[in-house]
Design a protein around this motif. Structure first.
Motif, PDB file in Angstrom:
ATOM      1  N   ASP A  91      -2.483   3.345  -1.702  1.00  0.00           N
ATOM      2  CA  ASP A  91      -2.064   2.180  -0.925  1.00  0.00           C
ATOM      3  C   ASP A  91      -0.849   2.450  -0.044  1.00  0.00           C
ATOM      4  O   ASP A  91      -0.571   1.679   0.874  1.00  0.00           O
ATOM      5  CB  ASP A  91      -1.747   1.018  -1.879  1.00  0.00           C
ATOM      6  CG  ASP A  91      -2.992   0.560  -2.636  1.00  0.00           C
ATOM      7  OD1 ASP A  91      -4.096   0.695  -2.079  1.00  0.00           O
ATOM      8  OD2 ASP A  91      -2.847   0.095  -3.787  1.00  0.00           O
ATOM      9  N   ARG A 120      -8.400   3.043   5.348  1.00  0.00           N
ATOM     10  CA  ARG A 120      -8.408   1.894   4.431  1.00  0.00           C
ATOM     11  C   ARG A 120      -7.073   1.165   4.447  1.00  0.00           C
ATOM     12  O   ARG A 120      -7.015  -0.043   4.159  1.00  0.00           O
ATOM     13  CB  ARG A 120      -8.737   2.396   3.030  1.00  0.00           C
ATOM     14  CG  ARG A 120      -8.762   1.345   1.948  1.00  0.00           C
ATOM     15  CD  ARG A 120      -9.274   1.955   0.658  1.00  0.00           C
ATOM     16  NE  ARG A 120      -9.010   1.081  -0.466  1.00  0.00           N
ATOM     17  CZ  ARG A 120      -7.907   1.124  -1.205  1.00  0.00           C
ATOM     18  NH1 ARG A 120      -6.979   2.014  -0.921  1.00  0.00           N
ATOM     19  NH2 ARG A 120      -7.740   0.298  -2.220  1.00  0.00           N
ATOM     20  N   THR A 121      -5.997   1.886   4.777  1.00  0.00           N
ATOM     21  CA  THR A 121      -4.682   1.242   4.818  1.00  0.00           C
ATOM     22  C   THR A 121      -4.519   0.308   6.011  1.00  0.00           C
ATOM     23  O   THR A 121      -3.529  -0.434   6.068  1.00  0.00           O
ATOM     24  CB  THR A 121      -3.588   2.317   4.864  1.00  0.00           C
ATOM     25  OG1 THR A 121      -3.751   3.126   6.042  1.00  0.00           O
ATOM     26  CG2 THR A 121      -3.654   3.212   3.646  1.00  0.00           C
ATOM     27  N   GLY A 168      -6.352  -2.183   6.626  1.00  0.00           N
ATOM     28  CA  GLY A 168      -6.749  -3.533   6.245  1.00  0.00           C
ATOM     29  C   GLY A 168      -8.233  -3.771   6.480  1.00  0.00           C
ATOM     30  O   GLY A 168      -9.078  -2.878   6.274  1.00  0.00           O
ATOM     31  N   THR A 169      -8.574  -4.945   6.951  1.00  0.00           N
ATOM     32  CA  THR A 169      -9.978  -5.339   7.123  1.00  0.00           C
ATOM     33  C   THR A 169     -10.735  -4.460   8.108  1.00  0.00           C
ATOM     34  O   THR A 169     -11.881  -4.084   7.845  1.00  0.00           O
ATOM     35  CB  THR A 169     -10.049  -6.810   7.571  1.00  0.00           C
ATOM     36  OG1 THR A 169      -9.356  -7.622   6.622  1.00  0.00           O
ATOM     37  CG2 THR A 169     -11.485  -7.263   7.676  1.00  0.00           C
TER      38      THR A 169
END
Length: 705
Positions: A306, A361-362, A364-365
């Motif tokens: 993350d 992926r960091t 967000g959507t």
């Protein structure tokens, strides 16, 4: 000569090193046999050459008669004529046989000799004694004397190994090397543990790194002095492995810097394989593989985390490592047994794709959607260039597969069906490109290009983005396109994949619309797919596909009729009869027998209606059934077709008997009796004639086709 090691041959003065003398003797014997076979072959060829002198065995030299004085010589006699003698015929040369090579020496399994066992036990006892000395007797001596004793013992073991190497004592050399290395490690550990010369002030992690570096340096220097030793380069290689990780601060091991250090160690091991001797280079290569696997796994874990900074940092490290591996793979191989360039490029690209997907992926959507889109773009590029440049195509294929799979899995985990449907629809582009540019996978790519829109429609339906009726109609159109592609590519490898995809899309269409009870739409969709399948069957000449298409059309009509609540039997039997007649068209054109051609269609279309007429009387149905049965009977008689004639006559008889049977008990008994008597009299009077006519009628019907 098979003497003990160190014994000198009394003839040539060379030492007997193991089995070297035996091998030299075998080589000499083999060369002697080859020379003898060569001489025999040359003699045979000379004898077989044209004009060669006969092969005669050399006899003893003739005795020379004593010289006689000229004045005492007898008078010469008159020569007597004799017929000339034929020259001696040379015997045919013996057939030449190739020389038989000496059998190779048997390979013996290497076993531990008593000498090796003794040397190993001796080295182990020496190391154990040194450990006992350090643990027990160390404190009884002064610091200077302690260091001097351990240094002298270690130097003595290393010097003895060099002396054994120069004398050719290989087993002794390796045993002393192992003892010297163990003593050196004991010295360094004891120095830090007991604070020799203030060594305990150095942190343990740093002291361990310095000790490993010192051991590696000593081993490298001694390897230069004794090139025959295998243990010194192996010890230097193993000692250098943890140095970089120990010098790195502990909090940086789980960061992109730690990943870079681990991959750097792997690169150093791989570079060292070019300079190491055979055997040790395999160990270096295995260590490089282990470090590379650890670095890649650690980088992927950080990239999937993350923390955006660590994720993108690990991604950059892995991408840089992949570029370096690709460049190294394109160069001449510095070591043996390395993977091919294509494998290196594909592996590096796949790892880079996974890392990039994890870093996206960091965001967000939008991250998984961007990853999937980039993956599909890479797959399209791979399909476009794979036929020309396999290396680049393999890299794009691996990276695209990793990105697409990761993005789709993330979307599935989040249950985001709409963007997943869009990605599935876009997947038709690389599949179509592969079908056009790559003949080897054209069939599979064609099926994938047709199934991609169907999967997209189903995903959109799962998110309630499309109504069921619209989704079903779109799936039916995809099925029709599949059969159309199969008809256009008839006779080619992709012919089977396209209709298969069309069939799956048609079934999905029926299931989608039937799930909400839209039976009229189900019938329409099945009719669309069935008509396309029928066209494909006509083009390709596949009868079984035509039969399935007709069955599909019949099922479509039944579903549609049942959906609107129609209960008339003819609404179901007449489409089935028409379908059977359509399937029988090839047999009708070929002049097949009536029962195998139109028999099934006539039976399905006529007999159920005849039963309904008797069970549930209706004036219109009665007229139509009787008229149809009469037409079939007359047509069968005129065209000599047995099936329509028999079925039509049977239907007429069944209808007549069924309709008039209920009225028979209402007639007066005398009428019934008189009528039966008159019939019997007529039959009895004309028995022979009627019998002959019956035989002729049966024969006439039987001769029909």
């Amino acid at each position: 000569m098979t003497g003990a090691p160190g014994v000198v041959c009394p003839v040539c003065g060379l030492p007997a090193a193991g089995q070297a003398a035996t091998v030299v003797a075998r080589i000499g014997a083999t060369l002697h046999e080859l020379a003898r076979d060569q001489d025999a072959l040359l003699a045979t060829l000379r004898a077989a050459a044209p004009g060669a002198a006969p092969l005669t065995a050399p006899g003893p030299p003739a005795a020379t008669p004593p010289a006689v004085p000229a004045d005492r010589a007898p008078p010469q006699a008159r020569p007597v004529w004799a017929p000339p003698t034929a020259p001696p015929v040379a015997a045919p040369p013996p057939p030449w046989t190739p020389p038989v090579a000496a059998p190779p020496p048997r390979s013996h399994r290497r076993r531990l000799s008593p000498q090796q066992v003794l040397l190993g036990l001796g080295a182990l006892l020496v190391v154990a004694g040194a450990l006992a000395f350090v643990a027990v007797a160390w404190t009884r001596l002064g610091v200077t004397f302690q260091a001097l004793v351990m240094l002298v013992v270690t130097a003595a073991a290393c010097a003895a190994s060099a002396w054994a190497a120069r004398r050719g004592l290989r087993a002794t050399e390796e045993a002393l090397v192992a003892a010297g290395a163990a003593l050196l490690a004991v010295d360094l550990g004891a120095a830090h543990a007991l604070g020799l010369l203030g060594a305990d002030a150095v942190p343990l992690r740093l002291w361990t790194a310095l000790s490993c570096a010192a051991v590696g340096a000593v081993a490298g220097a001694l390897h230069r002095a004794t090139r025959s030793t295998t243990a010194w380069p192996l010890l230097a290689l193993l000692a250098a492995q943890p140095v970089a990780a120990l010098l790195l601060p502990p909090d940086l091991l789980g960061s992109p810097v730690g990943v870079a250090v681990v991959l750097g160690v792997a690169a150093a091991d791989l570079a060292a394989t070019a300079a190491l001797r055979p055997g040790v280079d395999r160990v270096a290569q295995a260590l490089a593989a282990v470090w590379a696997a650890v670095g890649v796994l650690g980088g992927l874990v950080l990239a999937a985390g993350d923390d955006a900074a660590e994720s993108w940092g690990a991604n950059a490290v892995l991408v840089a490592a992949g570029i370096a591996a690709t460049v190294l793979g394109r160069q001449p191989r510095p070591v043996r047994r390395l993977p091919s360039t294509g494998v290196v490029v594909a592996t590096a690209s796949g790892v880079a794709g996974l890392a990039l997907a994890g870093s996206l992926r960091t965001l967000g959507t939008p991250g998984p959607v961007v990853a999937g889109a980039l993956g599909l773009a890479a797959l399209t590029g791979a399909a476009a260039v794979l036929a020309r440049t396999r290396t680049t195509g393999a890299g794009l294929l691996a990276a695209g597969t990793a990105l697409t799979a990761t993005g789709c899995l993330l979307l599935i985990d989040a249950e985001r069906w709409r963007p997943l449907a869009l990605l599935a629809l876009a997947a038709a582009v690389p599949a179509a490109t592969a079908a056009l540019r790559l003949p080897a996978v054209r069939a599979q790519a064609t099926g994938a290009a047709l199934l991609a829109p169907a999967v997209a429609v189903l995903l959109a339906r799962g998110d309630r983005w499309l109504p069921a009726v619209s989704a079903g109609m779109l799936l039916a159109l995809v099925g029709a396109v599949g059969f159309a592609v199969g008809a256009l590519r008839s006779g080619r490898p992709e012919e089977g994949a396209a209709p298969a995809a069309g069939s799956l899309a048609g079934l999905a269409a029926a299931a989608t619309s039937g799930d909400v009870g839209a039976w009229g739409q189900v019938g329409l969709q099945l009719a669309v797919v069935g008509a396309a399948a029928g066209c494909y069957a006509l083009v390709s000449g596949r009868r079984w596909v035509g039969a399935l298409a007709v069955a599909d059309l019949i099922g479509a009509s039944w579903v549609a009729i049942a959906g609107v609540g129609v209960q008339t039997p003819e609404a179901y039997t007449l489409p089935a009869a028409a379908g059977l007649l359509l399937v029988a068209v090839p047999r009708l054109r070929a002049g097949a027998r009536s029962w195998s051609a139109e028999g099934a269609a006539v039976a399905v279309g006529l007999l159920p209606s005849a039963f309904v007429v008797v069970a549930e009387p209706s004036a219109l149905r009665l007229v139509l059934v009787v008229a149809t049965a009469a037409v079939l009977t007359a047509g069968g008689a005129l065209h000599h077709r047995q099936a329509p004639f028999v079925l039509g006559a049977a239907a007429l008889a069944f209808v007549v008997v069924g309709r008039l049977g209920p009225y028979a008990p209402l007639l007066p008994r005398w009428v019934v009796l008189a009528t039966a008597g008159l019939l019997l009299l007529v039959v009895g009077a004309t028995y022979e004639r009627r019998r002959q006519q019956a035989r002729e009628a049966v024969a006439w019907v039987a001769q029909m086709s």
